[in-house]
Design an enzyme around this catalytic site. Structure first.
Site, PDB file in Angstrom:
ATOM      1  N   ASP B  11       1.495  -1.055 -35.974  1.00 42.32           N
ATOM      2  CA  ASP B  11       1.476  -1.511 -34.603  1.00 42.32           C
ATOM      3  C   ASP B  11       2.501  -0.130 -34.637  1.00 42.32           C
ATOM      4  OD1 ASP B  11       2.246  -2.740 -32.296  1.00 42.32           O
ATOM      5  OD2 ASP B  11       2.671  -4.016 -32.845  1.00 42.32           O
ATOM      6  N   GLU B 106      -2.555  -0.901 -32.892  1.00 36.97           N
ATOM      7  CA  GLU B 106      -2.531  -2.076 -33.762  1.00 36.97           C
ATOM      8  C   GLU B 106      -3.645  -2.790 -34.219  1.00 36.97           C
ATOM      9  OE1 GLU B 106      -1.538  -5.556 -31.223  1.00 36.97           O
ATOM     10  OE2 GLU B 106      -1.127  -6.732 -32.849  1.00 36.97           O
TER      11      GLU B 106
END
Lengths: 374, 420
Positions: B11, B106
Site C-alpha cells: 500500500d 494498493e
C-alpha cells in the site's frame, strides 16, 4: 557588419529554418543560422548537417559581414519587435550582435561564421524541372509510409527513381515503405536526364521540403550529386544528404494480380473506417473487411470494450473473403488519394492488398499488408 | 516454520500527496491536501505532515482547512498518478505473476513458493520496498506479509508510513486480537456501532465468542467476522492483467564488467525467453535489457522489433547492441532481459511485406525445442554458449501474467531448478 531588414522579410527568413536547425546537438552551432550580409542582399543558411536550407533575402546593407545567431531566439525577436524595420549591427571584431527596433534593443551573442558547417548548394549541371504541385503530390503520397525508425536502414527514407523515357521525357518515382505498407507515386516530365538513378531521401528532409513547396509558385529544380539531393527554386536552395542503405526490392511485393476486387467510394470507406476503428484496439487498430457480393462490411471487436460494424455498397468481383487490416494504414493511404472511387485488389487474407485509384490514370498505388486476425 | 501461503499486501504511503511532493520539491515537508478547494470538495489524500492536525481522506476540504489552515491545497493530477501507478504495478509484476491491483496505490501479490527466489518473507518485503523506491524515484510503500489476504492488509497498515510488518500465519490470531473491531474488513461506522452495542470492542473477543451466540446477535455477519478474526480467509489473489512481459534475469555471484560475459548471459536469457514464448504460442513485439550495478543502480533500455518474433536468436540480436547504451564504468550485479509487447494466440498480428526471411530461424529453434523436450535441456545448445560455465545464481525467470495459474508457476520453478 550592419544592415536593415523589413520585419516581414526577417520573419520569412527565419520561420522556414525552424524545423531544420537542431537544438539537441552536441555541436551548439547547429542551433544557429548563418547570416551573411552583402551588397546584393543577405544569405541565410541553416543546417543540421544532413538537411540544409539556403535563402537570399532583401536587406539594406550598410556594412557587409557574417555571423551565426541562435535561430530560435532570433525568430522570437523577429516576431515580436515593434517596428516594421529591424536594424542589425555587429561591431568590428565582436560576436555581440546589436539588434534594435524602435525603443527595443537586444545584444545577442553569436558564434563565428567560419565555424558553421559547409552547405551543399545547387551547383552546375542541368536539373530536372518539377512543378511545385507535382513535387508536393509526390512527397505527400509517400512521406507517411516512410519508417520512423532510424535503425531500419533502407526503410528510413523515400526511394526516388529517375528514369529516362523515350521522346525526351523523364519519369520520377517516389516509393516508401515501413515494412507493413508501401506507397508509390510517379510523375512524367519533359526534359532529358542523362543517366537513370535511384537515391534514398531522408524523412526529415522531405518533411521540410513539403513545407517549402507549399509557399510560392514556379517549378523546382532537382539536382543529384553523389551525396546530396538539391532542390532549388529562385534564390532558395534546399539540400539533403542521401541516405546510405538499400531500399528493398519493392516491385516484388506489389501484387501483379488479384482474386477479389472491390470498387468503392473513397469517402465512404474512409468515414466507415474512422467510425468503426473507434472500437478497435488503439495499438494496432485492427479491423476486419467482410467482402461479399455487392457489399463490403467493416467490423471491429474488442472483448473489453465492444464492437462496431458498418456496411458499404460496393462493386465486388471474386469470391467472399474475410481479411484483417490496420485501419490506420488504410486511412493514411485514402487520405492522400484524390479520386472519388478506389479499387481494392486482394489475393487472399495473407497476401499484400493493393489500393489504387478507381478511375483515371493516376500514377500511384498503395500496398497494405493484412493483419492476421483469429 | 514453512508458510502454507505467502501473501503480500503493498500500500503506497499517502500516494497522491507523495507523488506531488516527489514532482515538486517545494512541497516536501509541508502539510498537503490533495483535492479541490472550491465547492464541496473533499480531501482525497493528506500528506503525513498534515495528519497530526487530524485531517484525512474523505474529509470535507473546508473542515480540513479549518483544522490545518497552513496546508497547501493541490488539485489532483490523475494522469500522473496513473503513470506512477503503472510503474509500481510493473515492479510488483516483477515479483509475482499473480498481482491483484485493488486501486492505483494498493495491490496483493501471491508469493507462495518463492522463498528460494526472494528469501524469507522479511527479505522479500524489503526487496519489494526497495524496488518500488527505485522505480518511482523515492516513493515509499508499506508492506504487510502473512498467510491470508486480510491479515496481510491489516499488517501493511500496522506501521505506516514506510512500514514492513510480517505476521507469521501461526501468530496471525494473536496479532489481530488486540485490534479494535473497526479494523475488520467490511466493518464501517454502522457495523462498528452494532458490534460495540453488542459488547465487542476488540477483534480477539469475536475470535473467542461462541459461534451460535454470534449468529444470534449479529446474524450471518457474525460468523463471517469471526472467520476473519481467526485469520481464516481462503480468498485467492486474483489478477486480471494480461501478460505484459516475459523475462529472465539473474543476480551474479560475482559482479562483472566484461562485456563478452554479459553478452553470454543475454544470449542464454534470449534462448530461454524464446523457448517460453514458443511454448505459449506468443510473440514478442519488443525487447528490454536491464542491468543493475554493484551500487544497485538499475538501468534498462528497450526497443521495439520491426516484426514480432519468438526466435531467441532474434531477441539476442536486438538486445546485444543495446549494451552500447549502458555505461560500463561500474561492474554489474544483475543481468536481465525481458520480452514485452506480448502478442498472444488470437491477438491480431500485422504481417510483414518483406517477411519470410525469419521462417528458417523459427524452424531451427522449434527443432531445438523438440530435442530439449525429449532429451533434456543440455541435449542441444548453440556453439556460442559452449564456452564457460556461467551459472552463477539461479536464473530468475518471470512471467508477468494474469491468466497463468499455479500450474504455470510450477513450470517456472522447474526451469529454475535446472540451473541450480
Amino acid at each position: 557588419m550592419e544592415f536593415r531588414i523589413a520585419k516581414d522579410e526577417l520573419i520569412r527568413a527565419l520561420s522556414r529554418v525552424q524545423g531544420i536547425v537542431e537544438k539537441r546537438s552536441t555541436n551548439p552551432i547547429i542551433a544557429n543560422v548563418l547570416l551573411e550580409a552583402g551588397s546584393d542582399g543577405m544569405k541565410v543558411s541553416a543546417t543540421d548537417t544532413e538537411v540544409s536550407l539556403v535563402g537570399h533575402y532583401t536587406i539594406e546593407c550598410i556594412q557587409p559581414g557574417r555571423l551565426t545567431l541562435g535561430a530560435r531566439q532570433l525568430y522570437e525577436i523577429a516576431r515580436l519587435v515593434p517596428t516594421d524595420t529591424v536594424s542589425f549591427r555587429l561591431p568590428e571584431g565582436s560576436f555581440l550582435m546589436e539588434i534594435s527596433s524602435g525603443k527595443a534593443q537586444f545584444k545577442v551573442l553569436g558564434l563565428a561564421a567560419d565555424d558553421y558547417p559547409p552547405i551543399a548548394e545547387g551547383g552546375d549541371g542541368e536539373g530536372l524541372q518539377i512543378e511545385a504541385a507535382d513535387l508536393k503530390a509526390l512527397v505527400d503520397k509517400t512521406l507517411f509510409s516512410i519508417s520512423g525508425d532510424d535503425t531500419r536502414t533502407g526503410l528510413n527514407g523515400a526511394h526516388v527513381e529517375v528514369t529516362e523515357l523515350a521522346g525526351g521525357r523523364t519519369h520520377l518515382r517516389y516509393v516508401s515503405t515501413d515494412g507493413h505498407r508501401l506507397s508509390l507515386a510517379g510523375r512524367k516530365f519533359s526534359g532529358n536526364w542523362t543517366a537513370d538513378r535511384s537515391v534514398l531521401l531522408p524523412k526529415k528532409g522531405l518533411a521540410e521540403l513539403r513545407k517549402l513547396v507549399d509557399v510560392g509558385d514556379g517549378p523546382w529544380s532537382l539536382l543529384l550529386s553523389d551525396t546530396q539531393a538539391v532542390f532549388s527554386r529562385g534564390s532558395t536552395s534546399f539540400s539533403m544528404r542521401l541516405l546510405e542503405g538499400d531500399f528493398p526490392d519493392y516491385k516484388q511485393v506489389v501484387p501483379g494480380g488479384w482474386q477479389r476486387r472491390i470498387l468503392v467510394q473513397r469517402a465512404h470507406v474512409s468515414q466507415a473506417l474512422k467510425r468503426v476503428s473507434i472500437l478497435a484496439s488503439e495499438k494496432s487498430h485492427p479491423v476486419r473487411f467482410h467482402i461479399s457480393d455487392g457489399t463490403l462490411i467493416i467490423t471491429a471487436k474488442q472483448p473489453e470494450t465492444g464492437e462496431a460494424r458498418e456496411e458499404l455498397e460496393a462493386q465486388v468481383e471474386g469470391q467472399d473473403l474475410e481479411i484483417g487490416f490496420n485501419a490506420r494504414y488504410f486511412l493514411d493511404a485514402l487520405n492522400v488519394m484524390d479520386t472519388d472511387s478506389i479499387a481494392i485488389e486482394i489475393g487472399d487474407s495473407l497476401s499484400p492488398c493493393l489500393v489504387r485509384p478507381g478511375e483515371g490514370e493516376a500514377d500511384e498505388l498503395f500496398v497494405v499488408m493484412p493483419m492476421r486476425l483469429e | 516454520m514453512s508458510w502454507p501461503r505467502v501473501i503480500v499486501h503493498a500500500d503506497m504511503d499517502a500516494f497522491y500527496a507523495s507523488v506531488e511532493q516527489l514532482d515538486d520539491p517545494s512541497l516536501r515537508g509541508k502539510p498537503l491536501l490533495i483535492g479541490h478547494r472550491e465547492g464541496r470538495g473533499v480531501v482525497l489524500t493528506a500528506s503525513y505532515e498534515a495528519r497530526p492536525f487530524k485531517v484525512g481522506s474523505a474529509m470535507p476540504m473546508g473542515l480540513a482547512l479549518r483544522r490545518c489552515p497552513q496546508a497547501v491545497v493541490v488539485p489532483p493530477r490523475f494522469s500522473r498518478y496513473t503513470e506512477i501507478s503503472r510503474k509500481v504495478m510493473d515492479v510488483f509484476a516483477d515479483f509475482s505473476p499473480q498481482v491483484e491491483a485493488i486501486s492505483l496505490d494498493e495491490a496483493f501479490l501471491e508469493m507462495t513458493g518463492t522463498e528460494h527466489l526472494f528469501g524469507t518473507p522479511g527479505q522479500l518485503g524489503r526487496r519489494v520496498k526497495e524496488a518500488v523506491r527505485e522505480a518511482t524515484g523515492g516513493l515509499t510503500v508499506s508492506v504487510g506479509i502473512s498467510g491470508t489476504k486480510y491479515v496481510a492488509k491489516v499488517a501493511s497498515d500496522f506501521r505506516k508510513p514506510d512500514g514492513l510488518t510480517v505476521v507469521r500465519p501461526d501468530r496471525a490470531r494473536e496479532f489481530l486480537a488486540p485490534l479494535p473491531v473497526r479494523k475488520l474488513w467490511g466493518v464501517g461506522p454502522k457495523t462498528e456501532e452494532r458490534l460495540l452495542a453488542a459488547g465487542y470492542t476488540l477483534v480477539g473477543q469475536l475470535a473467542t465468542e461462541d459461534e451460535v451466540t454470534l449468529q444470534r446477535r449479529l446474524g450471518n455477519l457474525g460468523p463471517h467476522l469471526q472467520r476473519l478474526a481467526l485469520a481464516q480467509d481462503p480468498r485467492r489473489v486474483m489478477s486480471r492483467r494480461r501478460a505484459k512481459s516475459i523475462g529472465s534475469e539473474r543476480t551474479l555471484r560475482k559482479d562483472i564488467l566484461d562485456r563478452e560475459a554479459i553478452e553470454e548471459h543475454l544470449r542464454q536469457s534470449a534462448e530461454s525467453i524464446g523457448r517460453r514464448l514458443r511454448k505459449k504460442n506468443m510473440l514478442a513485439g519488443g525487447v528490454r535489457v536491464k542491468l543493475k550495478t554493484s551500487s544497485f543502480q538499475s538501468m534498462s533500455r528497450q526497443t521495439l522489433l520491426a516484426t514480432p518474433t519468438d526466435v531467441g536468436q532474434r531477441l539476442y540480436e536486438e538486445a546485444q547492441p543495446m549494451l552500447d547504451h549502458f555505461p560500463f564504468d561500474e561492474p554489474f550485479r544483475l543481468i536481465g532481459m525481458a520480452a514485452y509487447d506480448i502478442i498472444r494466440p488470437g491477438d491480431p498480428v500485422q504481417m510483414d511485406l518483406f517477411g519470410a526471411q525469419g521462417a528458417q530461424r523459427m524452424a531451427l529453434e522449434r527443432a531445438m525445442d523438440a530435442v530439449r523436450d525429449t532429451f533434456g535441456n543440455d541435449a542441444v545448445t548453440r556453439a556460442e554458449n559452449l564456452s564457460k560455465s556461467m551459472w552463477n545464481t539461479p536464473n530468475l525467470d518471470f512471467v508477468e501474467d494474469a491468466v497463468e495459474d499455479e500450474a504455470h508457476w510450477d513450470e517456472e520453478e522447474a526451469e529454475w531448478q535446472e540451473w541450480e
